[in-house]
Design a protein around this motif. Sequence first.
Motif, PDB file in Angstrom:
ATOM      1  N   ASP A 620       0.660 -20.893   8.959  1.00 52.47           N
ATOM      2  CA  ASP A 620       0.537 -20.334  10.307  1.00 52.47           C
ATOM      3  C   ASP A 620       0.934 -18.864  10.310  1.00 52.47           C
ATOM      4  N   VAL A 621       0.095 -18.036  10.956  1.00 50.82           N
ATOM      5  CA  VAL A 621       0.364 -16.604  11.063  1.00 50.82           C
ATOM      6  C   VAL A 621      -0.107 -16.108  12.420  1.00 50.82           C
ATOM      7  N   ASN A 622       0.311 -14.898  12.770  1.00 50.83           N
ATOM      8  CA  ASN A 622      -0.227 -14.272  13.976  1.00 50.83           C
ATOM      9  C   ASN A 622      -1.532 -13.540  13.642  1.00 50.83           C
ATOM     10  N   TRP A 623      -2.141 -12.957  14.668  1.00 50.40           N
ATOM     11  CA  TRP A 623      -3.474 -12.355  14.477  1.00 50.40           C
ATOM     12  C   TRP A 623      -3.412 -11.168  13.512  1.00 50.40           C
ATOM     13  N   VAL A 624      -2.390 -10.357  13.610  1.00 47.81           N
ATOM     14  CA  VAL A 624      -2.277  -9.169  12.756  1.00 47.81           C
ATOM     15  C   VAL A 624      -2.187  -9.577  11.298  1.00 47.81           C
ATOM     16  N   LYS A 625      -1.339 -10.578  11.002  1.00 47.81           N
ATOM     17  CA  LYS A 625      -1.206 -11.025   9.619  1.00 47.81           C
ATOM     18  C   LYS A 625      -2.485 -11.713   9.132  1.00 47.81           C
ATOM     19  N   ALA A 626      -3.195 -12.350  10.048  1.00 45.79           N
ATOM     20  CA  ALA A 626      -4.467 -12.981   9.683  1.00 45.79           C
ATOM     21  C   ALA A 626      -5.480 -11.929   9.241  1.00 45.79           C
ATOM     22  N   GLN A 627      -5.568 -10.857  10.022  1.00 46.58           N
ATOM     23  CA  GLN A 627      -6.486  -9.778   9.657  1.00 46.58           C
ATOM     24  C   GLN A 627      -6.065  -9.143   8.339  1.00 46.58           C
ATOM     25  N   ASP A 628      -4.758  -8.954   8.167  1.00 45.64           N
ATOM     26  CA  ASP A 628      -4.248  -8.350   6.935  1.00 45.64           C
ATOM     27  C   ASP A 628      -4.536  -9.252   5.732  1.00 45.64           C
ATOM     28  N   ASN A 629      -4.407 -10.557   5.928  1.00 47.06           N
ATOM     29  CA  ASN A 629      -4.648 -11.505   4.837  1.00 47.06           C
ATOM     30  C   ASN A 629      -6.098 -11.415   4.349  1.00 47.06           C
ATOM     31  N   CYS A 630      -7.056 -11.414   5.261  1.00 47.03           N
ATOM     32  CA  CYS A 630      -8.471 -11.319   4.858  1.00 47.03           C
ATOM     33  C   CYS A 630      -8.759  -9.982   4.198  1.00 47.03           C
ATOM     34  N   ASN A 631      -8.067  -8.953   4.671  1.00 46.85           N
ATOM     35  CA  ASN A 631      -8.280  -7.616   4.125  1.00 46.85           C
ATOM     36  C   ASN A 631      -7.942  -7.552   2.638  1.00 46.85           C
ATOM     37  N   TYR A 632      -6.947  -8.340   2.200  1.00 45.59           N
ATOM     38  CA  TYR A 632      -6.471  -8.263   0.815  1.00 45.59           C
ATOM     39  C   TYR A 632      -6.703  -9.559   0.029  1.00 45.59           C
TER      40      TYR A 632
END
Length: 747
Positions: A620-632
């Motif tokens: 489980d993550v928030n939206w910002v970490k979700a976007q960051d995860n896909c980015n890397y």
Amino acid sequence: MMKRDYLYMCLLLLCSLLFCTGCTENEMWADEETVSEGLVLNLLASGEAVVAGRSIASDEDLREDVVENVDVFFFAADNKEEVARYYHKEVGEDGKVLLETGNWKSKFPEASYDVYVVANFHQYDDASTPDTETDLSRIKTWTALVALSDTDPDIFKVENDRFVNEDIYTGKKFMMDGKKEGWTPGEGTDETIVIDLARAAAKIVVNVSYTDDFLVADRTIDVRKKLVRYAQDVRVLAEADPIPILDLYGDADGAGMSTSNYTEGSGVARKDVLYAYSYPNEWGDNVADQETYILMNIPYKDGSQGDLYQNYYKIPVRISNTAADLCLKRNTVYTINVTVDRVGNQEIDKPVELTPKISIAPWKSENVLVGGDTYKYLIVSEDEIEMHNVADTVVTFFSSSAIKVTLDAAYYVDKSGNEISLKETSFDWYSVDYDKSALSGELKIHSEVPKIVTARYFTLTVTNGDGMEKTINVVQYPLEYISGVPGLYSYVEQYKDKNDNIVTVNGGWPDDLEGKYSEDIQVGLDGHIGNNPFMKSKFYWEGVIYRIDKSYSDHVRANTPADNNRMYLVQISSTSKKYTVARPKMEDTGVGSVTALGEENNRLVSPAFMLASNLGNIGDVNWVKAQDNCNYYVEHSIYTVEKADRLEGKNYDGKGHRCFDDWRLPTYAELQIIAGYQSTQDKVMDMVLTDKYYWAADTNTYLETANPEPEDKQIPTGTDSKSDGKVRCIRDVTPEDLKELRAHNIR
């Protein structure tokens, strides 16, 4: 004499042979043997006054059967490397060559010989020597003979060709070869060796007819032709390997054009016949640079006082679209029927391509075959077919005997990568219609469009009565379809911890796991293992996905039951009422880019996208970490690509596994598509959205998996503090990606 219906003539000549059933070779040529005066060659080349038989594809005035001289090589059957006897001889009017007289048997002490004959060799002089050669006596070994090539700069010309400059070509002769294996000197003093010669060239015959759409009233025409990209070099022996790098001649210009070889009738009843020759040429997939074709110009006037218009057409010698059939073969006649039903192009470099109807036939004497061989062939116009949301396709066939078509295999690939047979239910969706007695025609293939959203694969085998076989592989796609790309290992290059500090994932492969699992996994993940509380590095091994992390005491833990390693590839062909098919906008480009914000962008669905497999599962993550995860996020394919075949600008690991590193958050509409597929198409897509919430591309927007189609059509939106969402990253798929995937049978 014009002979067009070659296959029919073959049948007549075959029937004539039936009356000779039981005749031996010596009995069939008894008349010739009675006039022998020693060791004699009797040459059969369907020749004018040179042979006893006539060719089914030979015309007397074309000098196609003339044999002027021969080079004869004898090889002892048990020592084929060295030439045992060699002769260079002129050919008599009766088609015979006297090799030896008197006590000739003393020169042939071996029990058995293989005899090779080269007729009408064009250029005896070897430029690499100071002497001027007039025969082939320099050829001393079998190796030298199979490497020997003939060059005929006039190969494309036809006897009595009249060129635009009024030159008339005469003196045509064709290089031929033939052999007799296992010849044993007989008991008598006179003996005849029968050699059936075959031409090294291919013959092209174009029958041109017209319609009143082109030949309007008061229009007068002339017909001119030129062979483009022909070969003038060939190995002298048919059994030798072809010349590896073949130079082609005949530019697509007006130089060297000649007139129609035969004309009859007038107006729309006019018929023209064009001839051309070439040594063998294979162009396969390289149509643009190597295809042999006829460039035809039909200049015309409308009325006696009208202007003269140049008028160019292209006539392809294209039996099928199969690479193996895109060639000219030696000793073969290609008959092409075309109809001129419209005006061509006045520009010579943009000729109008006419649709050919092509048949092939042997260019050899069917009534004097040695050893009982007959010409056998089976050609299909397509052997690799893709059907996109259509139920019917047609394949053209040419065969030397009646054909039979069978369905050998049919299947689809399920959500786990297994082939599920469809052959047992083929009567529900498949049929093929064709004339079972015809030697040419159409295979009308019917296959209902698949109801499940994945490709159907099926294989047809075409056989004929001569024992020949062709395979046709068909891939049939519905309007929307899903396939799977197996993943091998994954990681994130960096992440933000709970305090928003950037942490690089760069840990090495654990020492106590050295040698365990595959070398590709170990090398690939070395330097990409960390202590990420959200996303663990993972790998797929023997049907199980494992998480690997420094926080684990034993380093690895099974990801079961989420062991499906397939990155689902979704391709959508058209927009629906629910979504618009268009590639979502991105902020920045390439690796590190993110999906652009905004509701309009969040309603788009990429026409081709891949989902991260279960190798990309995250906590489980928030939206910002979700976007960051896909980015890397990075996921590597199981398949590997050789260096020469790797896509420019894309990354691969040291073993050649494709590195997919351009992931993004999916749009809300894309999540809706995925949710719909996993519930209605469970045969081809596993459950990939298994948690309650999944983050979408616009700020704090998410999909509620229990309600993917809310009644108010509004996209749910959370707050910065909402941190109970999951992530299923996706990436846009390019045409170059699809080409690479197809090369690994992922379609």
